[in-house]
Design a protein around this motif. Structure first.
Motif, PDB file in Angstrom:
ATOM      1  N   ASN B 109       1.114  -0.761   0.232  1.00  0.00           N
ATOM      2  CA  ASN B 109      -0.206  -0.095   0.051  1.00  0.00           C
ATOM      3  C   ASN B 109       0.963   1.177   0.336  1.00  0.00           C
ATOM      4  OD1 ASN B 109      -1.920   2.574   1.233  1.00  0.00           O
ATOM      5  ND2 ASN B 109      -3.031   0.963   1.626  1.00  0.00           N
ATOM      6  N   HIS B 110       0.673   2.171  -1.355  1.00  0.00           N
ATOM      7  CA  HIS B 110       1.994   3.504  -0.829  1.00  0.00           C
ATOM      8  C   HIS B 110       1.499   3.922   0.594  1.00  0.00           C
ATOM      9  CE1 HIS B 110       3.008   6.837  -3.393  1.00  0.00           C
ATOM     10  NE2 HIS B 110       2.618   7.535  -2.840  1.00  0.00           N
ATOM     11  N   LEU B 111       0.353   4.259   0.585  1.00  0.00           N
ATOM     12  CA  LEU B 111       0.712   5.408   2.079  1.00  0.00           C
ATOM     13  C   LEU B 111       1.030   4.325   3.145  1.00  0.00           C
ATOM     14  CD1 LEU B 111      -3.500   6.248   2.027  1.00  0.00           C
ATOM     15  CD2 LEU B 111      -1.252   8.120   1.032  1.00  0.00           C
ATOM     16  N   GLY B 113       3.822   2.591   2.745  1.00  0.00           N
ATOM     17  CA  GLY B 113       5.021   3.560   2.271  1.00  0.00           C
ATOM     18  C   GLY B 113       5.575   4.753   2.715  1.00  0.00           C
ATOM     19  N   HIS B 114       4.877   5.814   2.892  1.00  0.00           N
ATOM     20  CA  HIS B 114       5.013   7.126   3.190  1.00  0.00           C
ATOM     21  C   HIS B 114       5.467   6.769   4.669  1.00  0.00           C
ATOM     22  CE1 HIS B 114       5.315   9.562  -0.408  1.00  0.00           C
ATOM     23  NE2 HIS B 114       3.306   9.085  -0.722  1.00  0.00           N
ATOM     24  N   VAL B 115       4.245   6.123   5.379  1.00  0.00           N
ATOM     25  CA  VAL B 115       4.831   5.811   6.523  1.00  0.00           C
ATOM     26  C   VAL B 115       5.749   4.996   6.995  1.00  0.00           C
ATOM     27  CG1 VAL B 115       3.717   4.771   8.879  1.00  0.00           C
ATOM     28  CG2 VAL B 115       2.068   5.389   7.222  1.00  0.00           C
ATOM     29  N   VAL B 149       0.803  13.636   3.337  1.00  0.00           N
ATOM     30  CA  VAL B 149       0.334  15.166   2.996  1.00  0.00           C
ATOM     31  C   VAL B 149       1.385  15.073   2.013  1.00  0.00           C
ATOM     32  CG1 VAL B 149      -0.871  17.375   4.569  1.00  0.00           C
ATOM     33  CG2 VAL B 149       1.470  16.989   4.105  1.00  0.00           C
ATOM     34  N   SER B 150       0.909  15.089   0.192  1.00  0.00           N
ATOM     35  CA  SER B 150       1.343  15.541  -0.692  1.00  0.00           C
ATOM     36  C   SER B 150       0.318  15.991  -2.129  1.00  0.00           C
ATOM     37  CB  SER B 150       2.198  13.982  -1.157  1.00  0.00           C
ATOM     38  OG  SER B 150       0.743  13.655  -1.662  1.00  0.00           O
ATOM     39  N   GLY B 151       0.883  16.296  -3.180  1.00  0.00           N
ATOM     40  CA  GLY B 151      -0.658  16.670  -3.980  1.00  0.00           C
ATOM     41  C   GLY B 151      -0.910  15.435  -3.947  1.00  0.00           C
ATOM     42  N   ALA B 152      -1.271  14.582  -3.704  1.00  0.00           N
ATOM     43  CA  ALA B 152      -2.634  13.310  -3.674  1.00  0.00           C
ATOM     44  C   ALA B 152      -2.840  12.841  -2.625  1.00  0.00           C
ATOM     45  CB  ALA B 152      -1.743  12.332  -4.333  1.00  0.00           C
ATOM     46  N   HIS B 153      -2.440  13.076  -1.699  1.00  0.00           N
ATOM     47  CA  HIS B 153      -3.099  12.549  -0.318  1.00  0.00           C
ATOM     48  C   HIS B 153      -2.731  13.957   0.258  1.00  0.00           C
ATOM     49  CE1 HIS B 153      -0.598   9.164  -2.302  1.00  0.00           C
ATOM     50  NE2 HIS B 153       0.428   9.882  -1.719  1.00  0.00           N
ATOM     51  N   SER B 154      -4.162  13.710   1.419  1.00  0.00           N
ATOM     52  CA  SER B 154      -3.619  14.718   2.566  1.00  0.00           C
ATOM     53  C   SER B 154      -4.711  13.416   4.087  1.00  0.00           C
ATOM     54  CB  SER B 154      -4.949  16.044   2.825  1.00  0.00           C
ATOM     55  OG  SER B 154      -3.917  16.802   2.084  1.00  0.00           O
ATOM     56  N   THR B 310       8.461  12.637  -0.752  1.00  0.00           N
ATOM     57  CA  THR B 310       7.912  12.890  -2.578  1.00  0.00           C
ATOM     58  C   THR B 310       8.441  11.124  -2.650  1.00  0.00           C
ATOM     59  OG1 THR B 310      10.233  13.216  -3.368  1.00  0.00           O
ATOM     60  CG2 THR B 310       8.212  14.829  -2.975  1.00  0.00           C
ATOM     61  N   ASP B 311       7.389  10.411  -3.608  1.00  0.00           N
ATOM     62  CA  ASP B 311       7.423   9.248  -3.961  1.00  0.00           C
ATOM     63  C   ASP B 311       9.082   8.359  -4.018  1.00  0.00           C
ATOM     64  OD1 ASP B 311       4.570   9.611  -3.599  1.00  0.00           O
ATOM     65  OD2 ASP B 311       3.899   9.274  -5.407  1.00  0.00           O
ATOM     66  N   ASN B 312       8.462   7.339  -4.206  1.00  0.00           N
ATOM     67  CA  ASN B 312      10.083   6.602  -4.334  1.00  0.00           C
ATOM     68  C   ASN B 312      10.178   5.086  -3.883  1.00  0.00           C
ATOM     69  OD1 ASN B 312      11.968   5.869  -1.057  1.00  0.00           O
ATOM     70  ND2 ASN B 312      10.621   8.106  -1.135  1.00  0.00           N
TER      71      ASN B 312
HETATM   72 ZN   LIG Z   1       2.947   9.433  -2.305  1.00  0.00          ZN
END
Ligand SMILES: [Zn+2]
Lengths: 247, 342
Positions: B109-111, B113-115, B149-154, B310-312
């Motif tokens: 899950n991409h989110l 990933g951010h965590v 928080v990004s251009g795609a998620h909050s 940012t996404d990576n």
């Molecule tokens: Zn992202």
């Protein structure tokens, strides 16, 4: 053992096969609709188990490159690139229309494979034997059947994904010039893709994996928006973290 | 354990090699430039770019890590949320690679990933990494509140333990990063809007103009569309008067966004008695946002370095490692444009 794995997810119909240079060892063709991503890998694993071939015996991969559904094409091409990167297998791309026309080479008829392009339009190309060589004799075309038929001046065998409406349109436009292959023989099957891929790899050198591009024919529609890229807003219950109501 | 991880959910093609969920061996990111001309991401264009670059970038990630595919233990890829046509490229490439190399495939899950970007550190081997391998930073303490928080998620998320997430709130309209982009355009500033607004706001008075708060009372959700409209109206009326103090407008707008994000994050942290607060996503690079959250909480605040916000691919590798170690939500067999955290 040397074998080629062939993958085709160009349209709602998908197909997977294994071929060893003399025989098609296993093949599966199914109506995947939009479930390619869920169904492709289980099918590959099933095909490999049918042939009792370990993945390590696959030293070649063939993939259908379109034209077709943009997203569908990328499913098999991405998978094929990954398979080739992971195993060191040679990778080859074959046009989906070439695959459709190939089994009809012996008919000596001009052959026109058709694939749905959305909005009532079709992808097409014309194939014919000339000087004892069977080959594609037109560029890849996309358009409504009436435009495609303008290029048809002689008896032509239509194969591919032709529904009842398309068949009656072609009969109206072309009358007796329109010939139709029987349903089972107008299907697209990865066994033929495997054969074509095998022959192609025998003739030319392997290219970089990333160089394999789908045949898009069409430019991307610029109407797409990124305003709401992901999920629609959640319901109050979800956003408040409340347990889901069973409704 | 070494994981080769692939991220293609939006417009960055990211591939990384991550060791034991924390140490980055390589992290290659291909940013698509095609979208700058169109001023927004066209999904079909993004998907075409991913397919072109996925294999060369994977090759580079393995070479940067100095390892052969034989030294990889698992292959991971983002399966959602994101743009379906883009997700399909990374996920199918990764599954093909895993099958052919005899490795397990892990859908991420991409989110998450951010965590889990908060668990990463750059090993000495990483070409862009500083620090010796012995300088292993301590792991964030759990439970934690995470703001992505990004251009795609909050999204505001409670992380009770590894892979135990609860979505507390999210935006009901625009993502915070989108609001920054739109207001930056309004003020004639560049793209992406976050850093541009932050820069312009430095010389501005954040209390020059009262703007509505970007939140919904009594909930953890955010809403940026009312604030966006109010800012548009303000800018238009200022333009009519023939004066546009860009700094003051930028500062006032930034304050409204930052206050909303910081207030909700701090309230969630207090309510759930967490031991740390974590940030993720491109907007977490915003200085005033970090400062304001830190000011309002009494537990440590962790923010990944900008390149990991940012996404990576590395963040996907970290999340994949913890998803092997800890049971959690099942991942779908295909990909999903919308995929809840729990
Ligand atoms: Zn992202």
């Amino acid at each position: 053992m040397s074998a080629i794995l062939a993958l085709d997810t160009s349209t709602e119909w998908a197909s997977v096969a294994v071929y060893d240079g003399t025989a098609v060892l296993a093949e599966e063709t199914w109506h995947a609709q939009r479930r390619h991503a869920e169904e492709l890998f289980p099918t590959i694993e099933r095909i490999l188990s049918h042939t009792r071939a370990p993945i390590s015996s696959i030293d070649k991969v063939a993939v259908a490159t379109g034209p077709g559904s943009f997203t569908g094409l990328r499913v098999a091409i991405a998978a094929a690139q990954g398979l080739a990167r992971g195993s060191g297998a040679a990778l080859v791309g074959i046009s989906t229309l070439d695959v459709l026309a190939y089994p009809h080479a012996s008919s000596k008829l001009r052959t026109c494979p058709l694939l749905p392009a959305g909005r009532g339009e079709f992808y097409a190309a014309l194939y014919q034997e000339r000087n004892r060589k069977w080959a594609r004799r037109s560029p890849f075309i996309v358009g409504p059947l009436v435009d495609i038929c303008r290029q048809i001046g002689t008896h032509t065998l239509f194969v591919g994904e032709i529904d009842a409406l398309a068949e009656s349109t072609l009969r109206d436009l072309l009358g007796p010039l329109a010939l139709f292959a029987a349903p089972a023989s107008r299907m697209r099957r990865a066994g033929y893709l495997a054969e074509l891929g095998w022959n192609e790899l025998a003739e030319r050198k392997q290219q970089p994996l990333g160089a394999l591009e789908p045949i898009y024919v069409r430019q991307p529609a610029m109407g797409g928006s990124f305003a709401q890229p992901f999920a629609p807003p959640p319901s109050d219950d979800v956003s408040l973290g409340l347990p889901k109501r069973s409704s | 354990m070494r994981i080769l991880a692939i991220e293609t959910s939006c417009d960055e093609t990211g591939v990384a090699v991550v060791e034991d969920g924390r140490r980055i061996r390589s992290n290659v990111i291909g940013t698509q430039l095609a979208h700058q001309a169109t001023g927004g991401i066209i999904p079909e264009v993004a998907a075409r770019e991913h397919l072109r670059s996925i294999d060369p970038i994977t090759d580079k990630a393995l070479r940067d890590a100095g390892i052969d595919l034989k030294e990889v233990d698992a292959v991971a890829a983002t399966v959602g949320p994101g743009l379906v046509g883009c997700l399909l490229v990374g996920a199918n490439y990764a599954r093909g690679l895993a099958l052919a190399a005899g490795l397990p495939f892990i859908g991420v899950n991409h989110l998450e990933g951010h965590v889990y970007a908060n668990w990463l550190y750059a090993g000495a081997g990483a070409p862009d990494g500083a620090g010796a391998p012995e300088d292993v930073p301590v792991e964030p303490e759990l439970p934690a509140v995470v703001l992505v928080v990004s251009g795609a998620h909050s999204d505001l998320v409670l992380m009770e333990g590894h892979r135990r997430f609860r979505l507390l709130g999210r935006t009901i309209d625009d993502a915070a990063g989108e609001a920054f982009d739109k207001v930056a355009r309004l003020l004639g500033l560049g793209f992406p809007g976050g850093p541009e607004i932050e820069r312009a706001a430095k010389d501005g008075n954040p209390t020059a103009y009262p703007l509505p708060k970007a939140w919904l009372a009594d909930r953890y959700d955010f809403s940026f569309s009312g604030l966006k409209t109010a800012t548009l109206r303000l800018v238009n009326s200022l333009k009519e008067k023939g004066e546009l103090p860009v700094g003051d407008v930028a500062a006032s707008f930034q304050k409204a966004v930052v206050d909303a994000l910081a207030e909700k994050t701090a309230r969630a942290a207090a309510e759930h008695g967490v031991r740390s607060v974590l940030l993720g996503g491109g907007v977490s690079a915003n200085g005033p946002l970090r400062a304001e959250i830190q000011r309002r909480i009494s537990v440590p605040l962790r923010v990944p370095p900008p390149r990991l916000c940012t996404d990576n691919g590395a963040m996907i590798g970290a999340a994949a490692f913890y998803s092997l170690r800890h049971r959690g939500p099942e991942m779908p067999a295909g990909v999903r444009s919308s995929l809840p955290l729990a």
